[in-house]
Design a protein around this motif. Structure first.
Motif, PDB file in Angstrom:
ATOM      1  N   TRP A  96       0.874  -1.174   0.000  1.00  0.00           N
ATOM      2  CA  TRP A  96       0.000   0.000   0.000  1.00  0.00           C
ATOM      3  C   TRP A  96       0.911   1.224   0.000  1.00  0.00           C
ATOM      4  O   TRP A  96       1.774   1.361   0.874  1.00  0.00           O
ATOM      5  CB  TRP A  96      -0.878   0.027   1.249  1.00  0.00           C
ATOM      6  N   ARG A 103      -3.942   9.242   1.805  1.00  0.00           N
ATOM      7  CA  ARG A 103      -4.578   8.267   0.920  1.00  0.00           C
ATOM      8  C   ARG A 103      -3.679   7.042   0.769  1.00  0.00           C
ATOM      9  O   ARG A 103      -2.456   7.165   0.696  1.00  0.00           O
ATOM     10  CB  ARG A 103      -4.817   8.897  -0.459  1.00  0.00           C
ATOM     11  N   THR A 105      -3.020   3.630  -1.623  1.00  0.00           N
ATOM     12  CA  THR A 105      -3.295   3.012  -2.912  1.00  0.00           C
ATOM     13  C   THR A 105      -2.665   1.635  -2.931  1.00  0.00           C
ATOM     14  O   THR A 105      -1.473   1.479  -2.635  1.00  0.00           O
ATOM     15  CB  THR A 105      -2.716   3.871  -4.060  1.00  0.00           C
ATOM     16  N   ASP A 117      -1.032  -0.280 -10.144  1.00  0.00           N
ATOM     17  CA  ASP A 117      -1.933   0.142  -9.072  1.00  0.00           C
ATOM     18  C   ASP A 117      -3.270  -0.564  -9.261  1.00  0.00           C
ATOM     19  O   ASP A 117      -3.585  -1.035 -10.346  1.00  0.00           O
ATOM     20  CB  ASP A 117      -2.097   1.666  -9.036  1.00  0.00           C
ATOM     21  N   ASN A 119      -6.305   0.860  -8.566  1.00  0.00           N
ATOM     22  CA  ASN A 119      -7.343   1.882  -8.410  1.00  0.00           C
ATOM     23  C   ASN A 119      -8.673   1.490  -9.040  1.00  0.00           C
ATOM     24  O   ASN A 119      -9.723   1.941  -8.605  1.00  0.00           O
ATOM     25  CB  ASN A 119      -6.875   3.214  -9.005  1.00  0.00           C
TER      26      ASN A 119
END
Length: 137
Positions: A96, A103, A105, A117, A119
């Motif tokens: 992460w 935040r 990710t 990633d 997302n």
């Protein structure tokens, strides 16, 4: 892996492109000490170069400044239709990335060692849980 929106300076440079070069997003690597101008890597010359030296430089945009990387801890990312032929796909969360604004990710690794990633994941599966149990919850 190229994650241009994550870097240590907190800025990216946007270039519109020219007749010989496509538009692009480039990480700002630092600031020229004499002028204060943002500098980026010129891959062809192998040097840091001010963004204003490029005819197609457009502007700077804020980027997420990574302040920590935390191990994936057994989490998995799941997509309902991103596997072969639109099938479900689940990948391990490698780490992460935590940004200066708090935040996190997820960064995943696939069976071939490709890192990206997550997302666009549809859901994240906690350690020890199965997707089926989460769907019924």
């Amino acid at each position: 892996m190229s994650l241009p929106y994550f870097n240590q300076t907190g800025w990216i440079a946007i270039f519109n492109g020219t007749e010989t070069e496509i538009g692009r997003t480039v990480r700002v690597e630092g600031w020229d000490q004499a002028t204060g101008t943002a500098v980026v890597v010129d891959r062809k010359r192998g040097v840091l170069r001010p963004v204003t030296d490029y005819e197609d430089f457009s502007h700077l945009e804020p980027a997420d400044q990574v302040v920590a990387a935390v191990p994936g801890g057994g989490w998995r990312a799941h997509w309902t239709d991103q596997g072969p032929g639109g099938t479900p796909l689940t990948e391990q969360v490698l780490a992460w990335l935590v940004t200066s604004n708090g935040r996190a990710t997820a960064i995943t690794v696939d069976a071939h060692g490709h890192v990206e990633d997550a997302n666009s994941a549809d859901t994240f599966i906690p350690p020890g849980e199965e997707l089926e149990r989460r769907a019924g919850a």
